[in-house]
Design a protein around this motif. Structure first.
Motif, mmCIF file in Angstrom:
data_model
loop_
_atom_site.group_PDB
_atom_site.id
_atom_site.type_symbol
_atom_site.label_atom_id
_atom_site.label_comp_id
_atom_site.label_asym_id
_atom_site.label_seq_id
_atom_site.Cartn_x
_atom_site.Cartn_y
_atom_site.Cartn_z
ATOM 1 N N LEU A 118 -6.788 14.194 -2.616
ATOM 2 C CA LEU A 118 -6.716 12.815 -3.408
ATOM 3 C C LEU A 118 -6.880 11.635 -2.655
ATOM 4 O O LEU A 118 -6.345 11.392 -1.368
ATOM 5 N N ASN A 120 -7.224 7.526 -2.508
ATOM 6 C CA ASN A 120 -6.670 6.599 -3.287
ATOM 7 C C ASN A 120 -7.248 5.112 -2.465
ATOM 8 O O ASN A 120 -7.082 5.258 -1.320
ATOM 9 N N TYR A 122 -6.764 1.043 -2.184
ATOM 10 C CA TYR A 122 -6.048 -0.066 -2.499
ATOM 11 C C TYR A 122 -6.692 -1.081 -2.033
ATOM 12 O O TYR A 122 -7.127 -1.487 -1.061
ATOM 13 N N MET A 129 1.120 2.160 -5.781
ATOM 14 C CA MET A 129 1.641 3.738 -6.233
ATOM 15 C C MET A 129 2.927 3.516 -6.701
ATOM 16 O O MET A 129 3.984 3.131 -5.989
ATOM 17 N N HIS A 132 7.101 8.443 -7.687
ATOM 18 C CA HIS A 132 6.731 9.766 -8.117
ATOM 19 C C HIS A 132 6.969 10.697 -7.122
ATOM 20 O O HIS A 132 7.223 10.354 -5.920
ATOM 21 N N ASP A 134 5.004 14.645 -5.358
ATOM 22 C CA ASP A 134 4.168 15.373 -5.669
ATOM 23 C C ASP A 134 4.751 16.879 -5.922
ATOM 24 O O ASP A 134 4.746 17.892 -5.279
ATOM 25 N N SER A 147 -0.868 13.274 4.463
ATOM 26 C CA SER A 147 -1.412 11.746 4.036
ATOM 27 C C SER A 147 -2.020 10.917 5.212
ATOM 28 O O SER A 147 -1.099 10.630 5.967
ATOM 29 N N PHE A 156 5.506 2.255 2.881
ATOM 30 C CA PHE A 156 5.659 3.478 1.842
ATOM 31 C C PHE A 156 7.321 3.766 1.944
ATOM 32 O O PHE A 156 7.740 3.673 2.861
ATOM 33 N N LEU A 172 2.701 2.346 7.102
ATOM 34 C CA LEU A 172 1.753 3.287 7.403
ATOM 35 C C LEU A 172 0.585 2.687 7.939
ATOM 36 O O LEU A 172 -0.379 1.977 7.063
ATOM 37 N N HIS A 190 8.560 8.780 -3.667
ATOM 38 C CA HIS A 190 8.009 7.951 -2.755
ATOM 39 C C HIS A 190 6.925 6.991 -3.494
ATOM 40 O O HIS A 190 6.579 7.363 -4.766
ATOM 41 N N VAL A 192 4.415 3.232 -2.936
ATOM 42 C CA VAL A 192 3.594 2.274 -2.249
ATOM 43 C C VAL A 192 3.586 0.930 -2.890
ATOM 44 O O VAL A 192 2.781 0.611 -3.831
ATOM 45 N N ARG A 202 -7.243 -0.685 1.783
ATOM 46 C CA ARG A 202 -6.605 0.528 2.353
ATOM 47 C C ARG A 202 -7.075 1.710 1.728
ATOM 48 O O ARG A 202 -7.188 1.671 0.515
ATOM 49 N N ASN A 204 -6.309 5.840 1.342
ATOM 50 C CA ASN A 204 -5.256 6.882 1.548
ATOM 51 C C ASN A 204 -5.884 8.173 1.165
ATOM 52 O O ASN A 204 -6.287 8.263 0.178
ATOM 53 N N THR A 206 -4.550 12.039 0.642
ATOM 54 C CA THR A 206 -3.487 13.118 0.700
ATOM 55 C C THR A 206 -4.088 14.582 0.583
ATOM 56 O O THR A 206 -4.667 14.927 -0.443
ATOM 57 N N ARG A 208 -3.987 18.388 0.071
ATOM 58 C CA ARG A 208 -3.059 19.359 -0.554
ATOM 59 C C ARG A 208 -3.610 20.721 -0.602
ATOM 60 O O ARG A 208 -4.815 20.808 -0.461
HETATM 61 O O1 LIG Z 1 -1.072 5.835 -0.568
HETATM 62 C C1 LIG Z 1 -0.039 6.458 0.130
HETATM 63 O O2 LIG Z 1 0.308 6.343 0.999
HETATM 64 C C2 LIG Z 1 0.562 7.426 -0.970
HETATM 65 C C3 LIG Z 1 -0.328 8.179 -1.861
HETATM 66 C C4 LIG Z 1 0.503 9.081 -2.824
HETATM 67 O O3 LIG Z 1 1.680 8.957 -2.883
HETATM 68 C C5 LIG Z 1 -0.193 10.191 -3.302
HETATM 69 O O4 LIG Z 1 -1.401 10.273 -3.400
HETATM 70 O O5 LIG Z 1 0.629 10.808 -4.032
#
Ligand SMILES: O=C(O)CCC(=O)C(=O)O
Length: 213
Positions: A118, A120, A122, A129, A132, A134, A147, A156, A172, A190, A192, A202, A204, A206, A208
């Motif tokens: 995933l 993201n 920003y 974020m 939540h 995962d 991540s 974070f 981060l 967690h 952001v 930024r 990011n 992740t 998975r």
């Molecule tokens: O942007 C981040 O560092 C966190 C991303 C995150 O929490 C997620 O993708 O579930």
């Protein structure tokens, strides 16, 4: 993959300057690898992803309402790695070569298998974020989440679901890799958060493992 640990295999540090920091968690496993990617490589990757990824702003279901999510996102992975969260069904785009390469390097480092990522984006400090975990069922019982952060430094935050213990705040940085594993997603959430500080854009990623339907 159901119950894995995040111990980097000996000798598999990503770069000569990477530093692995153990984040002591009750009820979970967490490591922060500062400098997983060195500055120049991280910057080239950030620029490439910012321009090559067809970023979208997903509309999520929050307390029964449809709202645009406060960031841009994209989902990459193997065919069949379909990921659902907040009412969105994410069907994977084919791996970009840079993402596939990164997936393999992080996989070797973390000794875990990933079939999806995933992404993201920003754009500034008002992108964020929310809290939540995962913990969607398709991620399995104790998922390893890797991540990678590129661009502006963001905070974070982690907080325990049940225990009265202080939240954890990590910065981060560009090129850093955060690894969460074991029972972390059962016990911790967690986020952001937004920030008023001026921050650079930024990206990011992740990585998975999503169990196919
Ligand atoms: O942007 C981040 O560092 C966190 C991303 C995150 O929490 C997620 O993708 O579930």
């Amino acid at each position: 993959m159901a119950d894995t640990s995040v111990s980097p295999a000996p000798g598999q540090l990503a770069s000569g300057t990477a530093v692995v920091r153990e984040i002591p968690l009750r009820d979970g496993e967490c490591r922060l690898v500062e400098g997983f990617l060195e500055g120049e490589e991280a910057t080239v990757l950030l620029e490439r992803l910012a321009s090559a990824v067809p970023w979208e702003q997903p509309v999520v279901t929050l307390f029964g309402s449809q709202v645009p999510s406060p960031r841009l996102a994209a989902w990459y992975g193997d065919p069949g790695a379909v990921y659902r969260y907040s009412g969105i069904v994410n069907r994977p785009r084919d791996w970009l070569p840079e993402l596939a390469d990164l997936r393999d390097r992080i996989s070797g480092f973390a000794d875990a298998t990933f079939n999806s990522a995933l992404l993201n984006y920003y754009r500034d400090g008002s992108d964020a974020m929310g809290w939540h975990a995962d913990n969607e069922s398709e991620l399995g019982v104790n998922p390893v989440i890797a991540s990678l952060s590129l661009g502006g430094v963001r905070r974070f935050r982690m907080r325990h679901r049940n225990r009265e213990i202080s939240p954890i705040t990590l910065e981060l940085a560009h090129g850093s890799l955060l690894l969460m594993a074991g029972s972390t997603q059962h016990h911790w959430t967690h986020a952001v958060p937004r920030t008023r500080r001026p921050v650079a854009p930024r990206v990011n990623l992740t990585f998975r493992y999503v169990y196919p339907d």
